[in-house]
Design an enzyme around this catalytic site. Structure first.
Site, PDB file in Angstrom:
ATOM      1  N   LYS A 174       0.824  -1.216   0.000  1.00 34.00           N
ATOM      2  CA  LYS A 174       0.000   0.000   0.000  1.00 34.00           C
ATOM      3  C   LYS A 174       0.858   1.266   0.000  1.00 34.00           C
ATOM      4  O   LYS A 174       0.330   2.359  -0.210  1.00 34.00           O
ATOM      5  CB  LYS A 174      -0.982   0.005   1.171  1.00 34.00           C
ATOM      6  CG  LYS A 174      -0.383   0.110   2.560  1.00 34.00           C
ATOM      7  CD  LYS A 174      -1.505   0.141   3.589  1.00 34.00           C
ATOM      8  CE  LYS A 174      -0.967   0.297   5.004  1.00 34.00           C
ATOM      9  NZ  LYS A 174      -2.039   0.369   6.010  1.00 34.00           N
ATOM     10  N   ASP A 175       2.174   1.119   0.203  1.00 29.35           N
ATOM     11  CA  ASP A 175       3.086   2.264   0.126  1.00 29.35           C
ATOM     12  C   ASP A 175       3.648   2.469  -1.283  1.00 29.35           C
ATOM     13  O   ASP A 175       4.313   3.470  -1.541  1.00 29.35           O
ATOM     14  CB  ASP A 175       4.275   2.074   1.088  1.00 29.35           C
ATOM     15  CG  ASP A 175       3.862   2.162   2.547  1.00 29.35           C
ATOM     16  OD1 ASP A 175       2.842   2.803   2.840  1.00 29.35           O
ATOM     17  OD2 ASP A 175       4.577   1.578   3.385  1.00 29.35           O
ATOM     18  N   ARG A 181      -8.552   7.790   3.835  1.00 28.37           N
ATOM     19  CA  ARG A 181      -9.529   6.720   3.577  1.00 28.37           C
ATOM     20  C   ARG A 181     -10.305   6.386   4.842  1.00 28.37           C
ATOM     21  O   ARG A 181     -11.550   6.301   4.828  1.00 28.37           O
ATOM     22  CB  ARG A 181      -8.794   5.468   3.059  1.00 28.37           C
ATOM     23  CG  ARG A 181      -9.663   4.220   3.006  1.00 28.37           C
ATOM     24  CD  ARG A 181      -8.817   2.988   2.727  1.00 28.37           C
ATOM     25  NE  ARG A 181      -7.866   2.705   3.787  1.00 28.37           N
ATOM     26  CZ  ARG A 181      -8.115   1.978   4.870  1.00 28.37           C
ATOM     27  NH1 ARG A 181      -9.331   1.481   5.063  1.00 28.37           N
ATOM     28  NH2 ARG A 181      -7.176   1.750   5.772  1.00 28.37           N
ATOM     29  N   ARG A 182      -9.584   6.197   5.936  1.00 23.62           N
ATOM     30  CA  ARG A 182     -10.258   5.913   7.203  1.00 23.62           C
ATOM     31  C   ARG A 182     -11.066   7.111   7.667  1.00 23.62           C
ATOM     32  O   ARG A 182     -12.193   6.983   8.145  1.00 23.62           O
ATOM     33  CB  ARG A 182      -9.223   5.510   8.263  1.00 23.62           C
ATOM     34  CG  ARG A 182      -8.586   4.140   8.008  1.00 23.62           C
ATOM     35  CD  ARG A 182      -7.468   3.851   8.987  1.00 23.62           C
ATOM     36  NE  ARG A 182      -6.891   2.518   8.778  1.00 23.62           N
ATOM     37  CZ  ARG A 182      -5.600   2.239   8.851  1.00 23.62           C
ATOM     38  NH1 ARG A 182      -4.730   3.202   9.131  1.00 23.62           N
ATOM     39  NH2 ARG A 182      -5.165   1.012   8.649  1.00 23.62           N
ATOM     40  N   ARG A 207       0.615  10.143  12.878  1.00 23.26           N
ATOM     41  CA  ARG A 207       1.595   9.358  12.150  1.00 23.26           C
ATOM     42  C   ARG A 207       2.623   8.730  13.081  1.00 23.26           C
ATOM     43  O   ARG A 207       2.696   9.049  14.256  1.00 23.26           O
ATOM     44  CB  ARG A 207       2.295  10.221  11.092  1.00 23.26           C
ATOM     45  CG  ARG A 207       1.390  10.611   9.921  1.00 23.26           C
ATOM     46  CD  ARG A 207       2.196  11.207   8.803  1.00 23.26           C
ATOM     47  NE  ARG A 207       3.273  10.296   8.400  1.00 23.26           N
ATOM     48  CZ  ARG A 207       4.442  10.712   7.942  1.00 23.26           C
ATOM     49  NH1 ARG A 207       4.710  12.013   7.852  1.00 23.26           N
ATOM     50  NH2 ARG A 207       5.365   9.834   7.588  1.00 23.26           N
ATOM     51  N   ARG A 216       2.263   5.054  17.652  1.00 27.54           N
ATOM     52  CA  ARG A 216       0.838   5.413  17.688  1.00 27.54           C
ATOM     53  C   ARG A 216       0.156   4.873  18.942  1.00 27.54           C
ATOM     54  O   ARG A 216      -0.660   5.563  19.556  1.00 27.54           O
ATOM     55  CB  ARG A 216       0.140   4.866  16.436  1.00 27.54           C
ATOM     56  CG  ARG A 216       0.644   5.507  15.147  1.00 27.54           C
ATOM     57  CD  ARG A 216      -0.177   5.068  13.959  1.00 27.54           C
ATOM     58  NE  ARG A 216       0.591   5.145  12.723  1.00 27.54           N
ATOM     59  CZ  ARG A 216       0.087   4.962  11.512  1.00 27.54           C
ATOM     60  NH1 ARG A 216      -1.200   4.685  11.398  1.00 27.54           N
ATOM     61  NH2 ARG A 216       0.842   5.050  10.439  1.00 27.54           N
ATOM     62  N   CYS A 229      -2.581  11.083  -2.624  1.00 25.68           N
ATOM     63  CA  CYS A 229      -2.722  10.919  -1.175  1.00 25.68           C
ATOM     64  C   CYS A 229      -3.718  11.915  -0.593  1.00 25.68           C
ATOM     65  O   CYS A 229      -3.997  11.879   0.604  1.00 25.68           O
ATOM     66  CB  CYS A 229      -1.359  11.075  -0.501  1.00 25.68           C
ATOM     67  SG  CYS A 229      -0.364   9.575  -0.557  1.00 25.68           S
TER      68      CYS A 229
END
Length: 355
Positions: A130-131, A178-179, A196, A202, A289
């Site tokens: 996904k990166d 997205r979230r 981040r 986190r 992004c």
């Protein structure tokens, strides 16, 4: 040193710039007259294969997984010095106080690794898919995906059992648009703020009270053996995953036939076909992004490819969804992803693609 490090031992190596995997030395016995002597053979039959990776605990766990799979599939790579893990610090790892969109997007986690690959400093590069941008640098190829981990997101909170229990104004920490869009679409009374750092960072911030809850990928927590922190696993219907979430991709140079041979043995074709579909969807949308995009493809019980995708505004007030069913093959997967992306781009309001 042990032939195969455990995941815990592997993570302890994160502070070193590189790590050379070793294997037990072979001992041969030679006889000269009545005397015998031992000859230690530690030469490597092939050149050292250098595995490039980011230095986060999750990235290292994925690199060690790759190393161990190479050893299992190629006995000669158990020789001392046959494999070396090279840690590369990316721009995305250095700048943690700004949203990704403000500092250049997803390529920030891959550019320095791509450069090392093209220059010959490393032979293969291990990425969280996904990166990886939809367009690979010229001279590189990504022919291998390892078996995909669980694609779902998880909810983590010290005060609530799920998102619906959070009070108005509560802060959910997440760097993912997205979230954010999917949370705010259903719970507009909540706030989502940039959050981040690696998984450990986190969770520390969450426990220090920086926010009331956060969402993380289940795949990462499983690979780090940290699932004890999960409050709730979110269904795919509730939180559609990011494109390629849970998938590990391994790249090499286009003209590096030995590396391509190694990666062909590791490739999990079912995962690769699904990822190809999702990335075709993302490429068709020409998403950045700054655009909340989600997409998930998988092989259904009927043997067909099933795809679901969405695009939204960051505040979740506008959202469009689409789905496809197609034959399970690379060509069909690419076509399904492209068609789904073109449909949303053609029929969606312009403001969905202005971010």
């Amino acid at each position: 040193m042990q032939q195969c490090l455990s995941r815990t031992e592997g993570l302890r190596m994160a502070k070193s710039s590189c790590f050379r995997a070793t294997a037990p030395k072979r001992v041969a016995v030679c006889r000269v007259g009545r005397r015998s002597c031992q000859v230690v053979a530690s030469a490597v039959a092939t050149k050292t294969v250098k595995i490039g990776t980011r230095g986060s605990p999750l990235a290292l766990a994925q690199a060690y997984m790759t190393r161990d799979l190479l050893k299992q599939n190629f006995p000669e790579l158990n020789e001392e010095g046959a494999l070396e893990i090279v840690i590369i610090k990316t721009t995305g790892d250095k700048i943690l106080n700004q949203p990704l969109a403000d500092i250049g997007g997803k390529g920030l986690f891959t550019k320095e690794i791509d450069d090392a690959l093209l220059s010959g400093k490393i032979d293969i590069a291990v990425h969280s898919m996904k990166d990886v941008p939809t367009y690979l640098p010229e001279g590189t190829i990504l022919p291998c995906n390892l078996p995909r981990e669980d694609v779902r997101d998880v909810f983590i909170s010290p005060t609530a059992k799920d998102l619906s229990e959070l009070p108005a104004g509560a802060v959910v920490g997440s760097a993912s648009l997205r979230r954010q869009a999917q949370i705010l679409a259903k719970y507009p009374h909540l706030k989502v703020e940039n959050f981040r750092g690696n998984v450990q960072t986190r969770l520390r911030k969450l426990n220090e009270g920086a926010c009331s809850a956060t969402l993380l990928a289940l795949a990462g927590l499983k690979r780090l053996d940290m699932t004890q922190h999960i409050t709730q696993i979110l269904s795919i219907e509730e939180m559609l995953p990011a494109v390629s979430q849970g998938a590990i991709g391994i790249a090499c140079r286009t003209d590096d036939d030995p590396s391509r041979r190694l990666l062909a043995a590791l490739n999990h074709e079912e995962t690769r076909v699904a990822v190809v579909c999702e990335r075709a969807f993302l490429a068709a949308l020409d998403g950045s992004c700054r655009t909340p995009i989600a997409g998930y493809a998988h092989k259904g019980a009927d043997g067909q490819l099933h795809f679901s995708g969405l695009v939204a505004t960051p505040d979740g007030t506008q959202m469009m969804r689409t789905s496809r069913v197609a034959g399970f093959g690379e060509a069909e997967a690419v076509a399904a992803g492209q068609e789904a992306g073109r449909e949303l781009k053609a029929n969606g309001p312009k403001e969905l693609f202005m971010y």
